[in-house]
Motif scaffolding. Structure first.
Motif, mmCIF file in Angstrom:
data_model
loop_
_atom_site.group_PDB
_atom_site.id
_atom_site.type_symbol
_atom_site.label_atom_id
_atom_site.label_comp_id
_atom_site.label_asym_id
_atom_site.label_seq_id
_atom_site.Cartn_x
_atom_site.Cartn_y
_atom_site.Cartn_z
ATOM 1 N N UNK A 34 29.932 63.508 50.919
ATOM 2 C CA UNK A 34 30.254 64.598 51.832
ATOM 3 C C UNK A 34 30.284 64.153 53.287
ATOM 4 N N UNK A 35 30.291 62.856 53.552
ATOM 5 C CA UNK A 35 30.329 62.393 54.931
ATOM 6 C C UNK A 35 31.654 62.799 55.568
ATOM 7 N N UNK A 36 31.735 62.693 56.885
ATOM 8 C CA UNK A 36 32.928 63.119 57.619
ATOM 9 C C UNK A 36 34.185 62.409 57.112
ATOM 10 N N UNK A 37 34.094 61.089 56.855
ATOM 11 C CA UNK A 37 35.265 60.355 56.378
ATOM 12 C C UNK A 37 35.719 60.843 55.014
ATOM 13 N N UNK A 38 34.792 61.116 54.122
ATOM 14 C CA UNK A 38 35.149 61.635 52.812
ATOM 15 C C UNK A 38 35.782 63.006 52.937
ATOM 16 N N UNK A 39 35.252 63.819 53.838
ATOM 17 C CA UNK A 39 35.814 65.154 54.043
ATOM 18 C C UNK A 39 37.221 65.067 54.592
ATOM 19 N N UNK A 40 37.443 64.150 55.538
ATOM 20 C CA UNK A 40 38.781 63.984 56.095
ATOM 21 C C UNK A 40 39.745 63.538 55.007
ATOM 22 N N UNK A 41 39.318 62.605 54.158
ATOM 23 C CA UNK A 41 40.153 62.122 53.075
ATOM 24 C C UNK A 41 40.444 63.249 52.084
ATOM 25 N N UNK A 42 39.422 64.039 51.763
ATOM 26 C CA UNK A 42 39.600 65.170 50.857
ATOM 27 C C UNK A 42 40.566 66.186 51.456
ATOM 28 N N UNK A 43 40.443 66.429 52.760
ATOM 29 C CA UNK A 43 41.346 67.323 53.464
ATOM 30 C C UNK A 43 42.778 66.814 53.338
ATOM 31 N N UNK A 44 42.977 65.515 53.563
ATOM 32 C CA UNK A 44 44.302 64.915 53.441
ATOM 33 C C UNK A 44 44.836 65.028 52.029
ATOM 34 N N UNK A 45 43.984 64.786 51.030
ATOM 35 C CA UNK A 45 44.412 64.895 49.634
ATOM 36 C C UNK A 45 44.872 66.306 49.299
ATOM 37 N N UNK A 46 44.088 67.294 49.698
ATOM 38 C CA UNK A 46 44.448 68.693 49.413
ATOM 39 C C UNK A 46 45.774 69.045 50.075
ATOM 40 N N UNK A 47 45.914 68.640 51.314
ATOM 41 C CA UNK A 47 47.148 68.956 52.036
ATOM 42 C C UNK A 47 48.338 68.257 51.393
ATOM 43 N N UNK A 48 48.190 66.986 51.029
ATOM 44 C CA UNK A 48 49.294 66.246 50.433
ATOM 45 C C UNK A 48 49.692 66.828 49.076
ATOM 46 N N UNK A 49 48.722 67.264 48.300
ATOM 47 C CA UNK A 49 49.048 67.899 47.014
ATOM 48 C C UNK A 49 49.873 69.153 47.254
ATOM 49 N N UNK A 50 49.473 69.932 48.234
ATOM 50 C CA UNK A 50 50.216 71.149 48.566
ATOM 51 C C UNK A 50 51.616 70.793 49.060
#
Length: 180
Positions: free
Chosen positions: A23-39
């Motif tokens: 749940x660190x900031x980098x993981x959250x940013x990556x997760x944010x990018x993944x969700x956005x890219x899937x959309x």
């Protein structure tokens, strides 16, 4: 705006805990990018689809896309089918994707390695841009090259000094390499 709603940054209780937590900031940013890219990968615009066909290279990796750009009408690249490779950083949408032509092309904004030189892939990148809009911009740049051009690119000098000769070579390359 809807794309950004799914992104949230979580903070751990202590800095030491953040290093060991997904749940660190980098993981959250990556997760944010993944969700956005899937959309983004599921968004299909009928007008855009006539010029650009983009897709995930593999369903397991949302940070790697492929696309085909159809050369716009009334330019030397008309009806050419240009394959591009899209590498998206895990810090997307805060950092731009790296988009490279796989298909050989004679253009002032594309170097011999296929790397594209346009400001929205560098200094003018904005998190509000989406992959499909960037690809549409690249399609537009095919018919209307923009400065700054790639230094040392033979297409630049020809484009600036003899537009007819530039267009002739660009058409020949399109016919030879882009299966037009």
């Amino acid at each position: 705006m809807g794309i950004f709603k799914t992104c949230s940054f979580r903070r751990s209780a202590s800095p030491a805990a953040a290093d060991n937590q997904p749940n660190s900031k980098n993981s959250s940013a990556s997760l944010c990018g993944e969700k956005r890219l899937l959309k983004e990968s599921k968004m299909k615009d009928q007008i855009l689809m006539k010029l650009v066909n983009s897709r995930l290279a593999s369903p397991e990796n949302v940070f790697r896309w492929e696309a085909n750009i159809i050369g716009p009408a009334n330019c030397p690249f008309e009806n050419g089918d240009f394959a591009v490779s899209i590498h998206i950083p895990t810090s997307y949408p805060f950092k731009p994707p790296k988009i490279t032509f796989i298909t050989k092309i004679f253009h002032p904004n594309v170097n011999k390695k296929g790397e594209i030189s346009i400001d929205i892939l560098g200094s003018q990148w904005s998190p509000s841009l989406r992959i499909d809009l960037v690809l549409l911009s690249i399609c537009s740049v095919l018919s209307n090259p923009v400065e700054p051009f790639v230094p040392g690119n033979p297409a630049v000098m020809l484009y600036q000094q003899d537009r007819n000769a530039y267009e002739k070579i660009a058409r020949m390359w399109t016919l030879e390499f882009a299966n037009a």
